[in-house]
Design an enzyme around this catalytic site. Structure first.
Site, PDB file in Angstrom:
ATOM      1  N   GLN A 131     -33.973  35.152  16.846  1.00  0.00           N
ATOM      2  CA  GLN A 131     -32.730  34.485  16.445  1.00  0.00           C
ATOM      3  C   GLN A 131     -31.673  35.550  16.181  1.00  0.00           C
ATOM      4  O   GLN A 131     -31.645  36.548  16.892  1.00  0.00           O
ATOM      5  CB  GLN A 131     -32.954  33.609  15.197  1.00  0.00           C
ATOM      6  CG  GLN A 131     -33.107  32.147  15.526  1.00  0.00           C
ATOM      7  CD  GLN A 131     -31.797  31.525  16.045  1.00  0.00           C
ATOM      8  OE1 GLN A 131     -30.743  32.143  16.109  1.00  0.00           O
ATOM      9  NE2 GLN A 131     -31.897  30.260  16.454  1.00  0.00           N
ATOM     10  N   ALA A 148     -19.117   6.957  14.010  1.00  0.00           N
ATOM     11  CA  ALA A 148     -17.872   7.650  14.340  1.00  0.00           C
ATOM     12  C   ALA A 148     -17.220   7.061  15.586  1.00  0.00           C
ATOM     13  O   ALA A 148     -15.991   7.009  15.685  1.00  0.00           O
ATOM     14  CB  ALA A 148     -18.146   9.144  14.546  1.00  0.00           C
ATOM     15  N   GLY A 162     -28.038  18.693   9.090  1.00  0.00           N
ATOM     16  CA  GLY A 162     -28.449  20.013   8.617  1.00  0.00           C
ATOM     17  C   GLY A 162     -27.302  20.994   8.481  1.00  0.00           C
ATOM     18  O   GLY A 162     -27.135  21.626   7.432  1.00  0.00           O
ATOM     19  N   CYS A 172     -19.145  36.878   2.350  1.00  0.00           N
ATOM     20  CA  CYS A 172     -17.699  36.900   2.133  1.00  0.00           C
ATOM     21  C   CYS A 172     -17.041  37.548   3.348  1.00  0.00           C
ATOM     22  O   CYS A 172     -17.319  38.698   3.668  1.00  0.00           O
ATOM     23  CB  CYS A 172     -17.409  37.716   0.867  1.00  0.00           C
ATOM     24  SG  CYS A 172     -15.679  37.782   0.439  1.00  0.00           S
TER      25      CYS A 172
HETATM   26  N1  LIG Z   1     -21.402  26.264  17.495  1.00  0.00           N
HETATM   27  C1  LIG Z   1     -21.712  26.417  16.220  1.00  0.00           C
HETATM   28  O1  LIG Z   1     -21.655  27.492  15.675  1.00  0.00           O
HETATM   29  C2  LIG Z   1     -22.153  25.214  15.448  1.00  0.00           C
HETATM   30  C3  LIG Z   1     -22.168  25.262  14.054  1.00  0.00           C
HETATM   31  C4  LIG Z   1     -22.565  24.106  13.373  1.00  0.00           C
HETATM   32  C5  LIG Z   1     -22.941  22.965  14.064  1.00  0.00           C
HETATM   33  N2  LIG Z   1     -22.905  22.952  15.417  1.00  0.00           N
HETATM   34  C6  LIG Z   1     -23.293  21.728  16.153  1.00  0.00           C
HETATM   35  O2  LIG Z   1     -22.997  20.606  15.359  1.00  0.00           O
HETATM   36  C7  LIG Z   1     -23.963  19.580  15.583  1.00  0.00           C
HETATM   37  C8  LIG Z   1     -24.602  19.112  14.278  1.00  0.00           C
HETATM   38  O3  LIG Z   1     -25.541  20.035  13.770  1.00  0.00           O
HETATM   39  P1  LIG Z   1     -26.574  19.581  12.651  1.00  0.00           P
HETATM   40  O4  LIG Z   1     -27.529  20.695  12.444  1.00  0.00           O
HETATM   41  O5  LIG Z   1     -25.808  19.101  11.467  1.00  0.00           O
HETATM   42  O6  LIG Z   1     -27.305  18.332  13.370  1.00  0.00           O
HETATM   43  P2  LIG Z   1     -28.182  17.152  12.757  1.00  0.00           P
HETATM   44  O7  LIG Z   1     -28.839  16.504  13.917  1.00  0.00           O
HETATM   45  O8  LIG Z   1     -28.989  17.648  11.621  1.00  0.00           O
HETATM   46  O9  LIG Z   1     -27.097  16.128  12.155  1.00  0.00           O
HETATM   47  C9  LIG Z   1     -26.331  15.218  12.942  1.00  0.00           C
HETATM   48  C10 LIG Z   1     -25.847  14.111  12.026  1.00  0.00           C
HETATM   49  O10 LIG Z   1     -24.949  13.275  12.758  1.00  0.00           O
HETATM   50  C11 LIG Z   1     -25.223  11.911  12.412  1.00  0.00           C
HETATM   51  N3  LIG Z   1     -24.754  11.057  13.505  1.00  0.00           N
HETATM   52  C12 LIG Z   1     -25.298  10.893  14.724  1.00  0.00           C
HETATM   53  N4  LIG Z   1     -24.581  10.028  15.449  1.00  0.00           N
HETATM   54  C13 LIG Z   1     -23.566   9.628  14.689  1.00  0.00           C
HETATM   55  C14 LIG Z   1     -22.501   8.728  14.905  1.00  0.00           C
HETATM   56  N5  LIG Z   1     -22.330   8.083  16.077  1.00  0.00           N
HETATM   57  N6  LIG Z   1     -21.643   8.520  13.892  1.00  0.00           N
HETATM   58  C15 LIG Z   1     -21.802   9.147  12.689  1.00  0.00           C
HETATM   59  N7  LIG Z   1     -22.806  10.008  12.431  1.00  0.00           N
HETATM   60  C16 LIG Z   1     -23.680  10.252  13.443  1.00  0.00           C
HETATM   61  C17 LIG Z   1     -26.723  11.886  12.205  1.00  0.00           C
HETATM   62  O11 LIG Z   1     -27.111  10.795  11.421  1.00  0.00           O
HETATM   63  C18 LIG Z   1     -26.979  13.226  11.523  1.00  0.00           C
HETATM   64  O12 LIG Z   1     -26.927  13.142  10.117  1.00  0.00           O
HETATM   65  C19 LIG Z   1     -24.981  20.161  16.560  1.00  0.00           C
HETATM   66  O13 LIG Z   1     -24.630  19.756  17.862  1.00  0.00           O
HETATM   67  C20 LIG Z   1     -24.779  21.645  16.388  1.00  0.00           C
HETATM   68  O14 LIG Z   1     -25.165  22.381  17.551  1.00  0.00           O
HETATM   69  C21 LIG Z   1     -22.529  24.063  16.109  1.00  0.00           C
END
Ligand SMILES: NC(=O)c1ccc[n+]([C@@H]2O[C@H](COP(=O)([O-])OP(=O)(O)OC[C@H]3O[C@@H](n4cnc5c(N)ncnc54)[C@H](O)[C@@H]3O)[C@@H](O)[C@H]2O)c1
Ligand SMILES: NC(=O)c1ccc[n+]([C@@H]2O[C@H](COP(=O)([O-])OP(=O)(O)OC[C@H]3O[C@@H](n4cnc5c(N)ncnc54)[C@H](O)[C@@H]3O)[C@@H](O)[C@H]2O)c1
Lengths: 554, 554
Positions: free
Chosen positions: A123, A236, A169, A409
């Site tokens: 990672q 959403a 998460g 930070c």
């Molecule tokens: N590029 C980056 O650095 C970066 C950083 C943070 C998160 N992300 C992206 O953000 C996304 C979320 O990450 P995570 O770890 O929180 O995922 P996760 O799967 O733990 O959480 C997704 C959440 O969205 C909710 N959800 C799903 N469909 C929905 C809808 N139609 N309406 C409302 N809520 C809905 C789910 O219930 C869940 O709680 C992932 O695709 C991740 O790759 C990217």
């Protein structure tokens, strides 16, 4: 089964603080407060490990205990493979994890080697021993929102509101980060359990029962300039279009819109419009229903992105947060989906251009007071850095330490070495109870090539050029960092990124001060160099301001 | 148009011998005696450049002239991008050339960046400033033949004969290398012009008019133990089957069989059976005839490999020399084509297991006498190293210097640092007129991951793991080499290899001695480590003999 906890305090087990720092930090990475699955040596990010297996782990500790102050331990994908003679100003540990010759750099080949015990996924900070828990994701999201405030709203997010979705998460960090950035946030989430979890841990302040109530709360708190986060149970893909409709009818328009539903995974990550959560979960379990689920989720993503685009037309700032929702919508026929910028080019890159990124430090004493003293020192050193002050205050109040007390930070070129030298002085004069370990994420200004994320849409098109992270690692080794790592894969997977890490210990000695003065300038300086080379004016200006010597930039 | 020649002698232009060495070696790489196409900054290997363009070249020289003894210049794909503060024991130059994130690591993407002036192909020693002309190919081939002698023939090739084909750009080194290794060689070549060129430059001793005469000469000279090379005009796909027929009838069986026709290129590289050279050349020019030409060439390669396999059955040692002829034959239905081993696993890897590889040095004085003195010193230091003595004697006699006088000599772990320290002493006490630059090819024991060549068929299947060259570069940086490089592509092209280079200067000081003592042990030591880790018994034994600390090897 082991229960690992890093040693604390001012007494060393190893022969130098350099080796001791590595010795404690690998153990801290596997502390059950820190690691996601310590039984399998997994720190975070799916299968990101701290060592290849337990035999390797034990030998790493043994080798560190024996390591002389002029020797260097080599780690190859989590295995301690050699100890060589170097010198006091050289790193104590050099790490290369998960690197494959490009034509073989895919998951199939990785898995084959991994299965045979010949390889490991590092990672970013798992295999390089500087992961410190979930503080990082809150801070990264905070910086994104804070930068939006600087760029669009005259300095900060006060009196502004953010509309987003997804409290999973990583996405669950959004309401807290928004609050820290001074904004009101409305967070749409389709599962009550996710909302409950965030309310319980105080990442989310309150829940609205209806859209009407949510908008009322937004109006009330933005008017008063409160930083308050509001949850709303809903889909959403339904809520956003409704909010657009109201906005067009003269209702509220959000200041910033983004999204962290898991649109990248159309089976498990995105609830389709009109579906109940129970039906969604059962369809996930039934492969026969996957095709229909996928189609429905994709269709809903398209509606979701359509609404985001309409908000953009209405004047809101709208960004994609790296969940692939633009691509899904585009594939569904939303031709202008990519009118929404990615969050890196929009809000992270401007900071990278100034050498700012996820700087962090850890108190080897194990005493939270040491971190609070460093917090105070930072505020003293940078009295006008309002965003940093706000972050430090909120972090102290809202974020629990995991494992050894630590602080993230974002500081930039011209700041990091000031902080590092000050910490070193505090160790020397006894203000702190033990040395401080200083590092950063691999996702930083000069340390990563990742065309789908950190180096998306570079100004000169050099997204895929990985000379830069390699030079970064070589330069940090030359400067005398305590350990340096080179990884492949990281957050975006096999084949998609190369990045380097650096850690340096402040043990209060003059020698450490000299190394800190070099490494903390060079490390983020090489990021400013990389962005200046790509033609970013702010990076060129930052380089000049800081007296960097960039021979081809006149 | 420029006419570049490196400065010579004991007076520096730069502020340290480290910077001066780089300053002279980049210029030497573009000396018209050394470089293939200096006008376009091309050193060798197609498009392997020393700098990205002339503006970059000029600035590299300017930056080196200014460089302080505690600064480090960064080169990114041939462009000088930054000068940073390090320390005296750190490298003066750090180089990363042609590196791309794996999914983008292909020629299309390379070419796009290259066309825009954003990139450069570094080959192996072109972009890392330690190419010294054609001595390397002779020496590499010599080592291959000499190792065959050690493995199969009780020590050396005396009284043995080698059958091969192809006297082109690289293959033309075969007769001289065979002679140096003490063998008789029979070299089949279809173009008289290629034979004439090699006779003129004394790489080839004589030409036989017929197969009968050739076999007579072989018989005569092997009996006497002469080291003599014999050319034979003919098509290998016809001559080899005929030689097999005679061998089966009780005729001579070669001791070693290999091939360096350009079977990897079926349009331009391999003359089909029954075709005249004139017809072949005209078919090459006519795209309409390419399909037939290719089919005919492939069919002939199959016959050629079939003959090699029959020699193997008859007891000859037979190896593929990296020209892809096994694959061509296999695709034509020769199912056991891969019964022929590759030359790396067969003859190079056993040496890599002992840390032996293409070590080299250059006299910055420009005086050939300095090299002759180092030749004599090597013989004095290693009095029992017969193969090395033979090489040094023959090299002095038969190989002309190109650019700054230089010597290639395969030494191993426990030997290289002895040589380096002795040279440093000779600089100190005035025996040599100026410092010596010490380096090696990227094709070396610990410095390359290249699954189709240097790391083909590793014992544990880790052919594609590139953690090793990355660790090698980091370790050499930590040890205090003068310059260190990390390249992608090299001899096998985009996507197929990653490798690192190292150069260190012996300027006669105590500080240089300390660095030499570390770097020359660590550099090849890390190669022995890599092979020991893969399970090679000889590498494990070598590591133990030399006291390497490999924590997981008990
Ligand atoms: N590029 C980056 O650095 C970066 C950083 C943070 C998160 N992300 C992206 O953000 C996304 C979320 O990450 P995570 O770890 O929180 O995922 P996760 O799967 O733990 O959480 C997704 C959440 O969205 C909710 N959800 C799903 N469909 C929905 C809808 N139609 N309406 C409302 N809520 C809905 C789910 O219930 C869940 O709680 C992932 O695709 C991740 O790759 C990217
Ligand atoms: N893997 C390695 O490290 C390595 C090292 C050396 C050479 N090689 C390979 O060896 C091959 C030769 O390299 P080169 O630079 O000398 O190529 P080249 O094209 O310059 O020379 C090939 C020679 O073979 C002759 N030839 C072609 N067909 C013939 C036939 N049927 N019978 C007899 N002679 C024939 C040609 O006339 C020519 O002189 C290439 O495939 C190269 O990749 C590999």
């Amino acid at each position: 089964s082991r229960d690992i906890r890093a040693p604390r305090g001012p007494e060393r087990t190893c022969k130098s603080w350099g080796a001791e720092a590595a010795y404690r930090m690998i153990q801290n990475n596997l502390d059950k407060e820190v690691a996601e699955n310590p039984k399998h040596l997994v720190v975070y990010g799916g299968i990101g490990r701290a060592a290849r297996n337990w035999a390797c782990y034990d030998q790493i500790l043994a080798s560190l205990r024996e390591l002389e102050d002029n020797q260097t331990l080599l780690i190859q994908s989590g295995k301690p493979v050699g100890v060589f003679q170097t010198h006091e100003d050289a790193p104590r540990v050099l790490i290369a994890n998960s690197n494959l010759v490009p034509k073989w750099a895919n998951w199939e080949h990785f898995n084959e080697l991994d299965r045979k015990g010949l390889f490991m996924y590092g990672q970013m900070t798992a295999g390089s021993w500087i992961y410190i828990g979930t503080q990082g994701i809150v801070q990264g999201t905070y910086e994104t929102f804070a930068e939006a405030g600087r760029q669009h709203f005259g300095g900060d997010m006060k009196g502004r509101w953010i509309l987003t979705a997804g409290l999973g998460g990583m996405g669950g960090a959004q309401p807290l980060a928004a609050t820290m950035a001074g904004a009101v946030s409305l967070n749409v989430e389709c599962q009550q359990s996710s909302i409950d979890f965030r309310l319980r841990t105080r990442y989310l302040d309150k829940q609205a029962a209806t859209i009407d109530e949510a908008l009322e709360l937004v109006k009330h708190h933005t008017a008063r300039g409160d930083a308050i986060s509001i949850g709303l149970l809903g889909n959403a893909a339904e809520v956003l279009p409704e909010l657009v409709r109201r906005a067009k009818d003269g209702g509220l328009i959000p200041d910033l819109v983004t999204d962290q539903t898991s649109a990248h995974d159309l089976i498990n990550g995105y609830l389709p419009r009109g579906w109940s959560v129970a039906d969604w979960k059962s369809a996930q379990q039934d492969p026969e229903r996957h095709a229909r689920l996928k189609a429905a989720a994709a269709d809903s993503c398209a509606a979701h992105v359509q609404a985001m685009l309409e908000f953009q037309t209405l004047g809101a700032k709208v960004v994609d947060y790296g969940n692939n929702i633009r691509q899904v919508a585009f594939d569904q026929g939303v031709q202008n989906a990519f009118d929404l910028p990615g969050f890196v080019p929009a809000y992270i890159r401007p900071q990278f251009c100034e050498g700012r990124g996820p700087f962090r430090w850890v108190a080897l004493s194990g005493d939270p007071e040491d971190i609070y003293k460093t917090d105070a020192k930072i505020k003293e050193l940078f009295p006008h850095h309002a965003q940093v002050h706000r972050w430090l205050d909120m972090a102290r109040e809202r974020i629990a330490f995991q494992g050894l007390p630590a602080r993230i930070c974002w500081l930039g070129l011209g700041e990091r070495h000031i902080a590092g030298l000050a910490f070193n002085e505090m160790v020397r004069n006894g203000e702190l109870k033990a040395p401080i370990v200083i590092g950063r994420d691999h996702l930083d200004t000069g340390s990563v090539a990742s065309p789908n994320r950190e180096t998306e849409s570079m100004k000169d098109g050099t997204d895929a050029v990985s000379d830069w992270p390699l030079l970064n690692a070589l330069l940090n080794t030359a400067g005398g960092a305590t350990w340096v790592s080179l990884h492949h894969g990281g957050g975006v997977g096999m084949g998609y990124s190369q990045h380097s890490g650096v850690v340096i210990v402040a043990d209060g000695t003059d020698a450490a001060a000299r190394r800190l003065g070099r490494v903390l300038v060079n490390d983020c300086g090489s990021g400013v160099m990389r962005h200046a080379d790509a033609g970013y004016e702010t990076a060129i200006a930052c380089a000049k301001r800081n007296g960097l010597n960039l021979p081809m930039i006149k």
